[in-house]
Design a protein around this motif. Sequence first.
Motif: not given
Length: 182
Positions: A119-146
């Motif tokens: 858990k100690e090793y996978t938590e940081p990786i999972c957190e980064k993956a969640i942040k990357a997914q969130s960033l991708y969704k935000e960028v995708q939403a802005k690109a579609e709204a623009n």
Amino acid sequence: MAVTTSKSDWIDELNKPEVLESLQKLIEKLPDLTQKLDQADHLLSFGQSILHDSRTMDKLKLKLDSTNLDSNTLAAALRLLEKLPLLLELTEKLETIVRFAENVLADEKSVSYLQGSIKEYTEPICEKAIKAQSLYKEVQAKAEANTQHISIFTVLKWMKDPSVQRMLSYVQAMIDTMPKKS
């Protein structure tokens, strides 16, 4: 040239202590040796009777003909026999590893420690993956709204931004490095 040995030479030879000791040991082991010779004689007689029995030999030939025993198979078997010490060593190491794993899995404290470590090793990786997914969704939403039209002047304006310049320097470094690696 024949060597003749007299009776006195034989007697002198037999009177030597090492010869007397050897003769004594031989006489003590004579019953055991006789028994082993009888067993070997029985085994040879059995083998000879099998070799002379045509029905048994026909069955043996039939079994050998139905197998794929040839010189290649025998050579492979000999090579395998040569590797048996290494295979035994590897098997013993694997057995040690399996026993260790079984003991660890049987111990609740060890299992919980392993789970914590994983858990100690996978938590940081999972957190980064969640942040990357969130960033991708935000960028995708802005690109579609623009709905704004992007012109060459807009791109030139972006070129002045330091983050774009940094990203472009990475792209340039990649372009410079790629031909050297291929």
